[in-house]
Enzyme design. Sequence first.
Site, PDB file in Angstrom:
ATOM      1  CG  ASP A  16      -1.741   1.224   1.391  1.00 60.23           C
ATOM      2  OD1 ASP A  16      -2.389   1.622   0.420  1.00 60.23           O
ATOM      3  OD2 ASP A  16      -1.725   1.810   2.500  1.00 60.23           O
ATOM      4  CG  ASP A  18      -1.728   7.473   0.382  1.00 62.76           C
ATOM      5  OD1 ASP A  18      -0.716   7.619  -0.322  1.00 62.76           O
ATOM      6  OD2 ASP A  18      -2.873   7.832   0.014  1.00 62.76           O
ATOM      7  CG  ASP A 189      -2.233   2.659   6.422  1.00 65.31           C
ATOM      8  OD1 ASP A 189      -3.065   3.452   6.907  1.00 65.31           O
ATOM      9  OD2 ASP A 189      -2.131   2.471   5.198  1.00 65.31           O
TER      10      ASP A 189
END
Length: 269
Positions: A16, A18, A189
């Site tokens: 991922d 961001d 996250d």
Amino acid sequence: MDKPATSGGRVAAFFDLDKTVIAKSSTFVFSKPFYAQGLLNRRAVLESSYAHFLFLLSGADHEQMERMRAHLTTMCAGWEVEQVKAIVAETLHELIEPLIYAEATDLIADHKIRGHDVVIVSASGEEIVGPIARALGAAHIAATRMVVADGKYTGEVEFYCYGTGKVDAVEKLATTEGYDLSRCYAYSDSITDLPLLTAVGHPTAVNPDRNLRRAATANDWPVLTFTNPVSLWSRLQTPSPTTLAATVAACSSALIAGAVSYRVLRRKH
């Protein structure tokens, strides 16, 4: 969820973007140059700033991501694609590279040394994700695609790379590139990436939000904390001791490289 794979196939590490590889929302970072070029008005910049604050504070849940999609598609309708690409290219070094986590660059380098493809998987638009992925040396990307007509965004989404959409993109890559998902890695996250994390054999939570941390604990997944955003150029110019050690090990033998990689991950866990 079944993991379509061919035993003994190739390995990829799906990251991922961001808050996993970079410290901020990639879409938000470009709001200032978009405003400067007349693509955004002041209200849109303020709304983006507020959304980014919530994102950093608690992550984004499904409802917030859906609202973000609706907001972004409405906002970018009529934008010229080439203008967006030019803005990203001109400001990438200044805006994005200083935000890349040093720990993420080490981990990416480690996967490359082990012969794994690195793939960036993000809900942000491919015009933003692509240049960042190239700077990181990623082999592939999976990102949101907007519908384009006559060189402009129509405001409609062709593919939303979010939730199960990320799994669809990863499974397609697994088919075309020969990845064995049971041997692959994924890093994120957000709890919204739970489908992606459960689609691979080696999931890891990075800077997890509360819900993902709970899921990681329940599933006994590794949890990493990245805290040191630095200039990517400085990392390339002066590799970290971790990366150098792994490189030397890889030159000695593939087996030793694998052992060093395992110790690196355990040390960061």
